[in-house]
Design an enzyme around this catalytic site. Structure first.
Site, PDB file in Angstrom:
ATOM      1  N   CYS A 326       8.663   9.749  -0.374  1.00 55.13           N
ATOM      2  CA  CYS A 326       7.238   9.929  -0.647  1.00 55.13           C
ATOM      3  C   CYS A 326       6.515  10.450   0.598  1.00 55.13           C
ATOM      4  CB  CYS A 326       6.633   8.641  -1.193  1.00 55.13           C
ATOM      5  SG  CYS A 326       5.047   8.902  -2.044  1.00 55.13           S
ATOM      6  N   HIS A 434      10.239   6.303  -5.472  1.00 57.25           N
ATOM      7  CA  HIS A 434      10.326   4.949  -4.932  1.00 57.25           C
ATOM      8  C   HIS A 434      11.261   4.117  -5.814  1.00 57.25           C
ATOM      9  CE1 HIS A 434       7.141   5.230  -1.950  1.00 57.25           C
ATOM     10  NE2 HIS A 434       6.352   5.800  -2.844  1.00 57.25           N
TER      11      HIS A 434
END
Length: 488
Positions: A326, A434
């Protein structure tokens, strides 16, 4: 409602354990935290985000995480400001000095969310934030006594004996509360005791005598808490490497969703260490993981201030691997642009230039739990996305994974959308996914690519067993029956 004498006294863990204990007693139970401050967020079944601690508590209850479980989430972006999430959605940004005025607008959503949970379940166990003794914050409070009185929820006060001075913590809290707030407290619990509990008998009696509150028990330290998703980045492993794949994770100032690392840290073939600010990334590191960040450009500046950009460049020259997740993925590119000032002052920041990609922050946040397939190994992944940026560039032609639809969809359909990027030599990779390492099959396939034999242990099953052990621990050392009887 469990409130604490301070932050990090163990409220989140105790709520999780009590939720599991209540569930095992046949109750329909749900967790609730009116206001949380954390960059460690979970994506919910209804497409929003809440604090990761409430997601773990939902698991303890046998529930899917829902935005009503944490209606206000503050995600710090700077030392003086935070993004405000209300019922799972981005509400705006607030400077610390202005948040008090904003809270007047937030009590309504907080009480609405609580009312829905209360109507749907036999029991709701509420977690406070910080301490009710912070009387400078009492006006318009939505996190502790302000909520407790508005919703008529009895309070149990948690003191942390590991910090020392627990008698003063509890007696002092009563001393500073106004009379109406103090009457909400129905008892106290002493948490994190080590040693012979009989040595605290006189102290326990002194608290009862001075406050008039009954005690619900003294809870010894629960050492298996390390097997549960970390609530605080400071709880992750630090120090020198042991045996196995050496994984270094720079502790960014706005590190986010760091529980991505927990499943790796518990693999016996992996030695994972958080690198503290001011400390170099060790030269014998095999893999650097750049984790998520709530402020990518701010953390790029922080990373450079520690000299970690130089360490990472040297690591790559030595043939080392880098994975960015991310915000960490965004940092690996050529540039990060924030023209709207969504994560701080508007502007552009050069990236580490290890991937031929660039990122632009956009106003629509992507919040999705996804099926995916790892491009290199073909392993299936279940993870989630939670980001503002959109990343493009030549290295995206070699994606990390192929997104195959939301988790709520039908199984794992054909590959559709590429995710992430890979360098031409394959040693630098980035992904927006994630939670990828919580997927046992993917973690095993990914570790095998580094020559690491996976444990074969199911991470989710291990967390579930630990929640049962925590409930057993509380049943042994707390008057759980008396505490539940205090509920209205």
């Amino acid at each position: 409602m469990l409130q604490g004498t301070g932050s990090n006294v163990g409220k989140s863990l105790l709520v999780a354990g009590l939720c599991r204990a209540a569930r095992r007693r046949g109750l329909s139970v749900a967790p609730f935290k009116p206001q949380n401050m954390s960059n460690n967020a979970a994506v919910t079944a209804d497409g929003g985000e809440i604090g990761r601690a409430q997601a773990l508590q939902a698991m303890a209850c046998g529930l899917e995480p829902h935005t009503d479980m944490n209606p206000v989430l503050l995600k710090p972006e700077t030392d003086t400001g935070a993004q405000v999430i209300v019922q799972g959605r981005r509400f705006g940004h607030s400077a610390a000095g202005n948040y008090g005025a904003l809270k007047a607008q937030l009590m309504g959503p907080v009480l609405d969310s609580f009312a829905r949970l209360r109507a749907a379940h036999d029991l709701v166990i509420v977690e406070g934030a910080g301490s009710p003794a912070e009387i400078n914050l009492r006006a318009r409070d939505i996190a502790n006594m302000g909520f407790a009185r508005a919703a008529d929820v009895p309070v149990v006060l948690i003191g942390d004996i590991h910090r020392g001075g627990v008698i003063a913590q509890i007696v002092g809290t009563q001393a500073v509360l106004d009379a109406g707030d103090a009457t909400m407290i129905t008892g106290f619990v002493i948490n994190r005791f080590r040693g012979d509990v009989r040595l605290f008998d006189d102290g326990y009696a002194a608290i009862v005598a001075r406050t008039g509150w009954p005690g619900f028990g003294v809870v010894p330290w629960f050492f298996d808490a390390v097997k549960l998703p970390a609530e605080d980045a400071l709880d992750l492993p630090r120090g020198s490497f042991g045996a196995g794949l050496k994984v270094a994770v720079p502790a960014l100032s706005r590190i986010a969703n760091f529980d991505d690392l927990d499943p790796l840290a518990q693999e016996p073939g992996v030695s994972l260490s958080m690198i503290a600010p001011g400390q170099p990334i060790p030269g014998d590191t095999d893999l650097v993981i750049l984790p998520g960040s709530k402020s990518t450009r701010g953390d790029l500046a922080f990373l450079r201030a520690q000299g970690w950009d130089i360490d990472i460049a040297a690591h790559v020259r030595r043939g080392g691997h880098v994975l960015g997740i991310c915000g960490g993925y965004q940092m690996l590119g050529q540039v990060v642009r924030d023209p709207l000032g969504l994560e701080g002052p508007a502007g552009d920041t050069p990236g580490l230039r290890l991937l031929d990609v660039e990122t632009t922050m956009q106003g629509d946040k992507r919040l999705t739990r996804m099926h995916a397939r790892h491009a290199r190994t073909g392993a299936a992944i279940q993870g989630y996305e939670i980001h503002l940026g959109r990343t493009t560039g030549a290295d995206c032609a070699r994606p990390f994974a192929h997104l195959a639809g939301p988790v709520s969809g039908p199984g794992l359909p054909a590959e559709t959308t590429p995710d992430g990027a890979t360098s031409t030599d394959g040693r630098i990779t980035g992904s927006y996914l994630h939670g990828m390492f919580s997927d046992d099959s993917f973690r095993a396939a990914w570790l095998a690519g580094f020559g690491v034999k996976p444990s074969g242990e199911s991470y989710g099953a291990a967390v579930d067993r630990t929640l049962d052990a925590l409930a057993d621990h509380l049943e042994t050392h707390m008057d759980v029956t008396g505490l539940l009887a205090a509920a209205r």
